[in-house]
Design a protein around this motif. Structure first.
Motif: not given
Lengths: 193, 540
Positions: B30, B34, B114-115, B170, B349-351, B383, B386, B457-460, B521
């Motif tokens: 990130t 994309e 941000h990431s 983005h 926060p993210p989790r 991920c 976290l 995972g973290m990037t989708g 996911q």
């Protein structure tokens, strides 16, 4: 014509489907558009927002300047309050009242609603129940979009067309359900503005 | 042609397809992911046989792209800013070899983190490598710059750095496409020794790169991406780089700034235009969405010239991304701020997702470590980072891709035994393998958890290079079969998993435990697709 909109929710709630519909409708009407999204870490159940700007004039910044937001559209009530410093005094909050509780210290929902009702302009609605009555809770985001639609400066027809395009391929039933949800949300807002 | 509604990343990808690119190389990160994903999903890219698979890491991606450039075809390599640290060896030396087919390196910076774990500014890398840099102000420029960048790269025989930031990457807007170009045919470099950086050749190549600096400067001087806007209020002259230009003009009705403005989108910095601005104005304000590079250059070490305002003198914050409000404050333009956030609003926060296997793996690890005390788990980027947050609070480090295993070795060397490394499957093949080899050769008393969710995972959920290979790699490196365990991280196996971890913590050598369960996911996505296919089947 110029509308600066913040879409707010929790990662995974699908605020981008609302953004996509507004964006598609704005393009159809020949407007300029910028939409800044949050990807990456925050999408994992954290607070997420998207800045959506539509205008008949060219748009410079991808981010909306502080204090210039016309509309906060939230799919979660506490998230609708997070962006208050961005809101213009004449701006509106449109939010679902159903909490998404994934943190240990989530406040009492009554207190959150009281805080929203202190703001000068708002529409709060039980989008989940309205969506269920329309046929599926999955259409709750379209109920919220409908409730926001009187404030967008877009023709209702172009939003419906956008839904047709975006849900194209999912079948006529799904399209009609989402349009019905949109119309019910709109009717609620027009009655409760 | 109709405008396309694209993210900045997608505009770059579409431009590369349109500009006759033959291959794209990347590791997910990130906010750059994309770009590759768009090419992978593009029917046009498929039709034109554009190569688009994920690489094991940014270094392999950079080198592979350089190989394609060697063979005369256009290549793009994409990464997040810290990925350029991983690719740096290849990147810096690619400037010395030069390019044959057009070569664009996209580095996506993340000011405000941000990431990310830092907000380093990739323009420093471009300057370090002595190559041209392009920095778009908007998504349309990003599209146009890819066409221009490939041409510049082929004209000047040099890789070109395209530097973007999160907000540009983005944000979505309408993009006007340019005419399609054909791909290059296979064509070897005219000098077959150009890419051999033996000292005798490298010295010659480096001198050539130095000679080319004046060409790069000349290209910047006439570039459409650098623009001088002359206006009456000459008290302050403004330099605005990339996206900062938008934040500037946003503050003025009709987007007309009353001051002279130099908009910079191509580097080296256009010297004549900077000089003109400096000579015409009493003071200079520099707006950069990143580090104060131009500001520092203008000030010089002694700061004896005109007043230079920006991040260094406190006119702008020293860190974090810019915004329209920050720029308006720097210009002394009053702006309205709405009411404060009500105190009732809590942080969210993210989790880790509900049902995520990492959660069960860390619950087992936490309990297994209770007898040793806290502070001995070195982790990595993904991920599972976290797990640092409540309620797990399992890990004690997250530094760079692969650092978990190597930091555990060093801590064990210092006497912290047992030391634990927790790394994901994709991060393991990105940069963990060499560290594990060190551990084997060192016979380090460490326990390595390779958290295998079979994806990035973290990037989708991109394909993981490690898929189906993790235990074979460990065996091949020399981890004893007795100390490789594959466990299923599920609540119902908690006691059993905990016992296995505890046993290996007590072992005085290298152990690898692989908690393996697919990312919730990607699993859900597959189930939805399956259901969709099923509903489309006609009942017989």
């Amino acid at each position: 014509m110029k509308k600066d909109i913040i879409l707010a929710g929790v990662g995974g709630q699908g605020i981008l489907s609302i953004a996509a519909c507004i964006g598609m409708a704005a393009l159809d009407e020949g407007l300029f558009l910028k939409q800044a999204e949050v990807h990456g870490m925050s999408q994992r159940g954290g607070a997420v927002q998207s800045h959506l700007r539509i205008s008949s004039e060219e748009i410079a910044s991808d981010l909306i300047p502080e204090g210039k937001v016309d509309l906060i559209i939230a799919v979660e009530p506490m998230e609708s309050l997070r962006y208050i410093p961005m809101l213009h005094p004449t701006g509106w909050i449109i939010t679902s009242i159903t909490p998404f509780n994934n943190i240990p210290d989530y406040p009492d929902i009554e207190l959150i609603l009281k805080e929203i009702w202190k703001q000068p302009h708002y529409v709060t609605l039980d989008a989940d129940t309205v969506a269920k009555d329309c046929g599926s809770i999955k259409a709750a985001n379209m109920v919220i979009l409908g409730a926001a639609s009187p404030f967008l400066g877009l023709k209702p027809g172009s939003i419906e067309n956008a839904i047709r395009k975006i849900f194209d391929g999912k079948g006529e039933d799904v399209i009609l359900l989402n349009i019905k949800a949109l119309q019910h949300g709109r009717a609620f807002a027009l009655k409760n503005m | 042609m109709e405008k396309l509604l694209l993210l900045g990343d997608e505009a770059i990808a579409q431009a590369a397809i349109d500009a006759g690119m033959s291959g794209i190389y990347a590791y997910p990160g990130t906010p750059s992911t994309e770009i590759m994903e768009y090419v992978q999903a593009s029917p046009e890219a498929k039709m034109h046989h554009i190569r688009s698979l994920w690489s094991a890491n940014e270094k392999t991606a950079m080198e592979t792209a350089l190989g394609m450039s060697y063979a005369g075809k256009r290549a793009m390599v994409c990464m997040k800013h810290v990925g350029l640290n991983v690719a740096a060896d290849a990147f810096i030396n690619a400037a010395i070899t030069g390019a044959n087919g057009g070569l664009i390196v996209v580095s996506a910076d993340d000011p405000s983190m941000h990431s990310s774990q830092n907000e380093q500014d990739s323009r420093f890398y471009g300057k370090f490598a002595l190559i041209p840099i392009l920095e778009p102000a908007n998504q349309q420029e990003a599209y146009d710059m890819v066409h221009y960048g490939f041409q510049l790269s082929e004209d000047l025989h040099v890789p070109v750095l395209l530097r973007i930031t999160t907000r540009l990457a983005h944000s979505r807007t309408g993009i006007q496409r340019l005419e399609r170009r054909d791909q290059n045919t296979l064509r070897l470099p005219s000098n077959l020794k150009q890419f051999i950086l033996l000292p005798s050749i490298a010295r010659k190549q480096y001198r050539e790169l130095l000679t080319k600096q004046s060409h790069f400067e000349a290209a910047s001087d006439i570039s459409d991406f650098n623009r001088y806007y002359d206006h009456a209020d000459k008290k302050t002259g403004i330099i605005a780089c990339g996206l900062a230009f938008n934040y500037l003009i946003e503050n003025f009705p009709g987007h007309v700034v009353p001051h002279p403005v130099l908009k910079i989108g191509q580097y080296p910095v256009p010297r004549d235009a900077v000089n003109l601005l400096y000579e015409s104005c009493e003071e200079i304000l520099v707006l950069e969405d990143g580090y104060p590079i131009i500001e520092e250059l203008l000030k010089g070490m002694l700061n004896k010239g005109k007043k230079i305002k920006g991040r260094l003198d406190g006119t702008l914050p020293r860190d974090g991304e810019l915004s329209p409000a920050i720029v308006s404050e720097a210009l002394g333009i009053p702006h309205f701020r709405g009411n404060e956030v009500p105190s009732i609003v809590k942080n969210r926060p993210p989790r880790l997702c509900d049902g995520c296997g990492h959660n069960d793996a860390f619950l087992a690890l936490n309990e297994a470590l209770e007898m040793y005390g806290r502070g001995r788990v070195f982790s990595d980027i993904g991920c599972y980072t976290l797990s640092a947050l409540e309620p797990l609070e399992s890990i004690n480090s997250c530094v760079d891709m692969g650092a978990s295993i190597t930091m555990a070795i060093g801590a064990a060397d210092a006497g912290l035994v047992p030391a634990v490394a927790a790394i994901g499957d994709s991060t393991f093949t990105h940069s963990g393998i060499t560290g594990l080899l060190d551990a084997i050769n060192n016979n380090s008393p460490i326990t390595v958890l390779i958290l295998d969710n079979s994806t990035t995972g973290m990037t989708g959920g991109q394909t993981s290079s490690a898929y189906g290979k993790v235990e074979d790699i460990c065996r091949g490196l020399g981890v004893s079969d007795d100390h490789i365990h594959i466990i299923k991280p599920l609540r119902k196996h908690h006691e059993e998993n905990m016992a296995i971890i505890q046993k290996e913590l007590a072992y005085n050598g290298v152990s690898v435990i692989i908690p393996r369960r697919e990312c919730i996911q990607t699993l859900n996505r597959k189930m939805r697709q399956k259901a969709k296919v099923k509903s489309m089947e006609v009942p017989s």
